[in-house]
Design an enzyme around this catalytic site. Structure first.
Site, PDB file in Angstrom:
ATOM      1  N   TYR A 186       7.581 -65.530  15.504  1.00  0.00           N
ATOM      2  CA  TYR A 186       8.655 -65.343  16.490  1.00  0.00           C
ATOM      3  C   TYR A 186       8.330 -65.991  17.836  1.00  0.00           C
ATOM      4  CZ  TYR A 186      10.395 -61.668  13.298  1.00  0.00           C
ATOM      5  OH  TYR A 186      10.858 -60.959  12.220  1.00  0.00           O
ATOM      6  N   LYS A 220      -1.854 -61.937   5.776  1.00  0.00           N
ATOM      7  CA  LYS A 220      -1.648 -62.707   4.552  1.00  0.00           C
ATOM      8  C   LYS A 220      -2.636 -63.875   4.568  1.00  0.00           C
ATOM      9  CE  LYS A 220       0.747 -63.667   0.765  1.00  0.00           C
ATOM     10  NZ  LYS A 220       0.829 -62.803  -0.419  1.00  0.00           N
ATOM     11  N   ASP A 239       1.781 -57.914   1.045  1.00  0.00           N
ATOM     12  CA  ASP A 239       2.568 -57.513  -0.129  1.00  0.00           C
ATOM     13  C   ASP A 239       2.034 -56.209  -0.739  1.00  0.00           C
ATOM     14  OD1 ASP A 239       0.519 -59.333  -0.432  1.00  0.00           O
ATOM     15  OD2 ASP A 239       1.314 -60.317  -2.195  1.00  0.00           O
ATOM     16  N   ASP A 246       7.524 -56.349  12.377  1.00  0.00           N
ATOM     17  CA  ASP A 246       8.968 -56.132  12.461  1.00  0.00           C
ATOM     18  C   ASP A 246       9.459 -55.457  11.176  1.00  0.00           C
ATOM     19  OD1 ASP A 246      11.590 -56.283  13.231  1.00  0.00           O
ATOM     20  OD2 ASP A 246      11.803 -58.428  12.849  1.00  0.00           O
TER      21      ASP A 246
END
Ligand code: ATP
Length: 338
Positions: free
Chosen positions: A126, A175, A208, A232
């Site tokens: 972002y 990740k 995940d 978020d």
């Protein structure tokens, strides 16, 4: 000593939930002097700007703002008033607690959830670095920015928060197996800083797997620290686990100032009808009381909210009850007084 706090009533259901919150803080005898300032589409209509200079200077002077939800009017040059305020005051840490309310019927009511998501609020996916590649928008690119500096300050914020609030564990979500550079840097910073806090357990988990674990065994998490995009999404997932957006507060902690707000929007469908649930903003006000050092009053507020919700008599429509904002607020004030 009384604290001066900027107050933005906001748009949609904002004025209703802000007024309810001010009444409850009065009942708690919180030592606060409100300085009301304007922002959002109401301000645009009345004053010709959705973010008057006076609002910015009030927040800067007081260092703390309690804010109702804002609508950003289209065509005013602002992408979002909320984002503009956060950027102006470098509010780098978005802190969202999600805790089970005993007695309140939710899908996960038998599980004791008590987690706090600390989300990096300034960069990641972002950061606003985006390109379109011609011809005809043949492709588009968004840059994920991860600096060592911003990663260090958010991870440190999570550990300091954990220590201050007597929490036991920080989980870093990433990740790094696929985003080897940005994710790898964030993870490396987390592992390094964790060594400075040997009183707090540290682990890391891939996003995940995190999503699955949050749904299967949400009680295993305590403080969670993560990057902007994952934060978020996970914070809305956490809100869903404990009963929805109407219950979930958010704090935006910055160097210039800190802002406390409900995470939901202006709810135009129920605005002005006296139906809104003010709990999320009340809990944000509780976080603000903690921030200002009025920890006992913050705890009393949370206990009173929990008692009224558990009692089940004055429950607002979003939670399956029939009470309006005023009835719920009256019940809360009676609980505080009792
Ligand atoms: P915005 O564009 O400002 O985000 P929105 O309607 O898209 O507004 P929300 O305001 O978050 O998004 O509302 C989503 C749904 O949840 C709406 O149906 C709204 O009525 C409901 N809702 C949100 N906040 C509350 C609240 N505090 N009390 C009761 N219902 C709420």
């Amino acid at each position: 000593m009384s604290f001066k706090v900027s107050l933005i009533r906001g748009d949609g259901i904002g004025p209703e939930i802000v007024d309810a919150t001010v009444r409850v803080l009065d009942a708690l005898q919180a030592d606060i002097e409100w300085e009301e300032v304007r922002a959002g589409s109401g301000a645009f209509k009345d004053l010709g700007t959705p973010l008057p200079e006076e609002t910015i200077s009030s927040i800067g002077r007081n260092g703390v703002v309690l804010k109702g939800p804002l609508e950003t009017p289209i065509g005013t040059g602002f992408r979002s008033i909320n984002v503009t305020i956060r950027k102006h005051f470098d509010m780098y840490a978005n802190v969202r607690p999600a805790k089970t309310t005993p007695g309140l019927a939710t899908r996960f009511q038998d599980v004791a959830i008590d987690m706090v998501i600390v989300r990096e609020n300034t960069e990641g996916a972002y950061a606003g670095i985006e390109h379109v590649i011609p011809p005809n928008r043949a492709a588009a690119e968004t840059v994920i920015l991860c600096t060592r500096w911003a990663s260090e300050r958010i991870v440190r914020h999570a550990f300091e928060y954990a220590r201050r609030c007597g929490r036991k564990q920080v989980t870093l979500v990433h990740k790094a197996n696929i985003l080897k550079e940005t994710g790898g840097l964030f993870l490396e910073v987390g592992q390094t800083i964790a060594r400075e806090y040997d009183d707090i357990a540290f682990n890391d988990i891939i996003i995940d797997n995190m999503c699955m674990q949050m749904v299967r065994r949400p009680e295993q998490f305590d403080v969670i620290v993560t990057t902007n995009l994952f934060g978020d999404i996970l914070s809305d997932l956490a809100a869903g686990l404990i009963g929805g957006l109407g219950l979930t507060p958010g704090a935006n902690i910055g160097n210039g100032a800190s802002m406390f707000e409900a995470v939901h929007g202006t709810a135009p469908d129920i605005a002005g009808k006296g139906l809104a649930n003010p709990t999320a903003l009340l809990r944000a006000a509780g976080m603000m009381l903690d921030h200002l050092g009025m920890v006992d009053k913050g705890r009393r507020l949370e206990e009173s909210i929990a008692a009224v919700l558990a009692h089940g008599k004055a429950i607002t429509g979003d939670l399956g009850g029939r009470a309006g904002t005023a009835e719920y607020t009256d019940a809360l004030i009676a609980e505080i007084g009792g």
